[in-house]
Design a protein around this motif. Structure first.
Motif, PDB file in Angstrom:
ATOM      1  N   ARG A 374       0.843  -1.205   0.000  1.00 17.02           N
ATOM      2  CA  ARG A 374       0.000   0.000   0.000  1.00 17.02           C
ATOM      3  C   ARG A 374       0.874   1.249   0.000  1.00 17.02           C
ATOM      4  O   ARG A 374       0.616   2.203  -0.724  1.00 17.02           O
ATOM      5  CB  ARG A 374      -0.914   0.008   1.231  1.00 17.02           C
ATOM      6  CG  ARG A 374      -2.175  -0.814   1.079  1.00 17.02           C
ATOM      7  CD  ARG A 374      -2.912  -1.001   2.394  1.00 17.02           C
ATOM      8  NE  ARG A 374      -3.402  -2.368   2.484  1.00 17.02           N
ATOM      9  CZ  ARG A 374      -3.712  -3.004   3.597  1.00 17.02           C
ATOM     10  NH1 ARG A 374      -3.578  -2.392   4.769  1.00 17.02           N
ATOM     11  NH2 ARG A 374      -4.143  -4.238   3.568  1.00 17.02           N
ATOM     12  N   SER A 410      -4.409   1.613   8.424  1.00 15.79           N
ATOM     13  CA  SER A 410      -4.506   0.146   8.393  1.00 15.79           C
ATOM     14  C   SER A 410      -4.441  -0.420   9.810  1.00 15.79           C
ATOM     15  O   SER A 410      -5.192  -1.327  10.170  1.00 15.79           O
ATOM     16  CB  SER A 410      -3.382  -0.445   7.538  1.00 15.79           C
ATOM     17  OG  SER A 410      -3.462   0.007   6.207  1.00 15.79           O
ATOM     18  N   PHE A 509      -4.658  -2.879  -1.875  1.00 17.56           N
ATOM     19  CA  PHE A 509      -5.780  -2.243  -1.173  1.00 17.56           C
ATOM     20  C   PHE A 509      -7.029  -3.128  -1.139  1.00 17.56           C
ATOM     21  O   PHE A 509      -8.132  -2.625  -0.927  1.00 17.56           O
ATOM     22  CB  PHE A 509      -6.101  -0.893  -1.820  1.00 17.56           C
ATOM     23  CG  PHE A 509      -5.133   0.194  -1.431  1.00 17.56           C
ATOM     24  CD1 PHE A 509      -5.336   0.950  -0.293  1.00 17.56           C
ATOM     25  CD2 PHE A 509      -3.995   0.425  -2.200  1.00 17.56           C
ATOM     26  CE1 PHE A 509      -4.439   1.932   0.075  1.00 17.56           C
ATOM     27  CE2 PHE A 509      -3.086   1.415  -1.841  1.00 17.56           C
ATOM     28  CZ  PHE A 509      -3.301   2.176  -0.694  1.00 17.56           C
TER      29      PHE A 509
END
Length: 628
Positions: A374, A410, A509
């Protein structure tokens, strides 16, 4: 020398999580160190892996018949020179194998391969691969119903015992790589030999085979996931995954060495995923020989592994401990502060992005692969935008803040999940997941949703008690495999556009996409009668706690499908009433009659209100199960 080998095997079995294997098992495993060429001696076994993984429904005897016909070609592949590609050598073996299936009309018809046989070589191969299925219904090789019989077979001829293990494991796990099956067959063989000397053979088998079964199941999921990445996403994504994994394991190695190995491993994954077990075994052997020849520059942790023969060496290196990084090289800040970044990005985009991935990975070994990817995606997009501006440095100098934000978001989502797990408890947390994912993917059956969310709940139960850093990595790593399985289900039979977008848009993602996915507003729930939604019969009274829980959760899923916007408390009220109803009727003298009366009453209610489904009442709410 024998002492060194004993220590090596102790290290090896520790890595592959066979901790419960006793000293006698380790001694038995020593027999494999005396082999001059374990791969050559097991060429027949490797060929049988390939056949059984493609022809999963074929009997053991018929698999062995086909193997005999392929062995001559396989023999030509085993004397591979270091510079030769295993895929080139073994291409003819795969072509001949597929032709054999197509020329044998009985095989083609029985296994529904006729459509594959009508295509050319390349398309034919892909078609055959599409028929591979992970099926749990095959006989479980670890359920030893008659240990005495197994031991008698092993005493008379140990080879068939090992061959049948390979056959069953291969057909049950068609995406598990050949070298791993070969290694685990040796682990299984030594367990059998050890247990057959014990008085309580059944208990011994249960203790010593469980770690093998667990390892096979877990590594099979990982192999299948890696194959999915290679098929669904471009080669850059597959190479990026390998580059991160390698850098985390061998952070002392320089960038050029890691980049070369990442490409070699990506190519090896492609060979293994294509199902050519012979090429896969030979290719891994080549790769591990090269790795051991470079151990001084790659990692200090693989020395004990390199003492082992193949196929043990490969499995040991793959599961070896991560090395400690040497961070004396250029600082990470050069990627966000150097004025020449845009020139590098314009001239050699792949090189600078790979080098960033390498430097970021070795500085953050605590982060899971998807999280690092990411950050890499954010950096790529940042440069793509900033390098078009008049003052790009001013733009991309904020990169570090953006990287931190990606990791923080996250991390916070995982923490929220674990806080909820602790607050609700395992069972109620699973119920919450069922509600959430039924809204996201109502097209899945209630049974599928219960199983899928059960895996997610199990991951939370395993990961959430860990410390903060380990918890984050554990949840992310579990999610990538669980969501990978959901995406393979979507690939086989499309679920909805939202799920398809999350599966296909970005591997990095994928989890955040699913986390943000809302109710599928396009779904129109079909009319369901009460007996289609919940199974109200006397079997419920004989059900174990887990079975009863599954029935309750299937009911919950079906309720959500009917009323996706209803308050969660309404769903829970129905579930509580259902539990009370089952308890009341199962204590009644005529439990079946009691349950049927309740079902009949609910059906009359449904007809009375003339609603589209069984859960709507005249007031627009959910039904209340009668409890007396």
């Amino acid at each position: 020398m024998k002492t060194v080998r004993t220590i090596s095997f102790l290290v090896f079995f520790s890595y592959i999580k066979c901790q419960t294997l006793q000293r006698s098992l380790l001694d038995a495993a020593m027999q494999h160190t005396n082999s001059q060429n374990y791969l050559e001696e097991n060429l027949r076994a490797v060929t049988s892996i390939m056949v059984a993984q493609f022809l999963q429904k074929l009997t053991y005897e018929k698999v062995q018949t086909i193997v005999k016909e392929l062995l001559d070609l396989a023999e030509k592949c085993k004397s591979l020179k270091p510079h030769e590609s295993p895929s080139e050598c073994c291409h003819q073996l795969m072509t001949t194998f597929l032709e054999h299936i197509c020329n044998n009309q009985g095989l083609a018809d029985r296994h529904v391969f006729s459509d594959c046989c009508n295509t050319n070589n390349s398309a034919r191969h892909k078609c055959f691969l599409s028929y591979k299925k992970d099926v749990a219904g095959y006989s479980d090789i670890f359920q030893i119903s008659n240990p005495e019989q197994i031991c008698e077979m092993d005493k008379e001829n140990p080879v068939p015992v090992k061959e049948k293990y390979i056959y069953e494991t291969s057909r049950k796990h068609p995406f598990l790589y050949g070298p791993t099956i070969l290694t685990m067959s040796a682990c299984y063989e030594t367990a059998v030999q050890s247990c057959c000397r014990e008085e309580n053979k059944t208990e011994c088998f249960q203790i010593k085979l469980e770690p093998i079964r667990k390892y096979v199941r877990e590594i099979s999921l990982r192999h299948h996931h890696l194959c999915e990445i290679g098929i669904k996403f471009n080669h850059k994504v597959a190479k990026a995954v390998e580059l991160v994994l390698l850098t985390k394991k061998q952070p002392r190695a320089n960038f050029s060495e890691i980049a070369k190995l990442a490409m070699d491993i990506k190519n090896l994954h492609q060979i293994c995923c294509e199902g050519n077990a012979v090429a896969c075994v030979l290719g891994r052997s080549q790769l591990m020989n090269y790795t051991c020849s470079k151990q001084a520059t790659l990692s200090s942790k693989i020395t004990p592994c390199c003492e082992l023969p193949e196929p043990f060496r490969g499995e040991c290196i793959i599961n070896s401990e991560n090395d400690k990084p040497d961070l004396s090289s250029l600082p990470l800040s050069r990627f966000t502060e150097d004025q020449f970044v845009c020139k590098q990005f314009t001239d050699k985009q792949d090189d600078i992005l790979q080098e960033f991935l390498y430097e970021y990975s070795r500085r953050h070994p605590e982060l899971a692969v998807p999280v690092i990817l990411r950050v890499d995606t954010v950096y790529q997009n940042l440069l793509g935008k900033c390098c078009k501006l008049e003052n790009p440095l001013e733009c991309y100098s904020h990169g570090e803040e953006m990287f931190q934000r990606v990791v923080r978001e996250s991390h916070e989502h995982v923490k929220n999940q674990c806080d909820l797990h602790e607050k609700l408890g395992a069972s109620n947390f699973h119920d919450r997941l069922i509600v959430l994912y039924t809204k996201k993917a109502p097209q899945l059956s209630a049974q599928e949703l219960v199983i899928f969310t059960k895996n997610m709940a199990a991951a939370a139960t395993k990961c959430c008690p860990l410390n903060d850093e380990q918890q984050f990595a554990c949840m992310e790593n579990s999610a990538k495999l669980i969501l990978g399985a959901l995406c393979r289900r979507h690939e086989a039979e499309p679920i909805n556009a939202g799920v398809g977008h999350c599966c296909d848009d970005s591997y990095a993602f994928r989890k955040p996409c699913f986390d943000d996915l809302q109710v599928d507003a396009t779904y129109i729930s079909p009319h369901l009668s009460c007996d289609q939604v919940v199974n109200l019969n006397e079997d419920l009274c004989r059900a174990q706690e887990e079975e009863l829980q599954t029935e309750k959760q299937k009911l919950l899923s079906n309720l959500v499908k009917q009323e996706p916007y209803a308050a969660e408390m309404q769903f829970q009220s129905v579930i509580v009433d259902f539990a009370h109803l089952v308890e009341m009727c199962c204590q009644a003298e005529k439990s079946e009659m009691c349950l049927q009366e309740e079902l009949s009453t609910s059906q009359k209610q449904q007809q009375k209100y003339e609603t589209k489904g069984p859960f709507k009442t005249s007031g627009g709410g959910l039904p209340w199960w009668r409890s007396g």
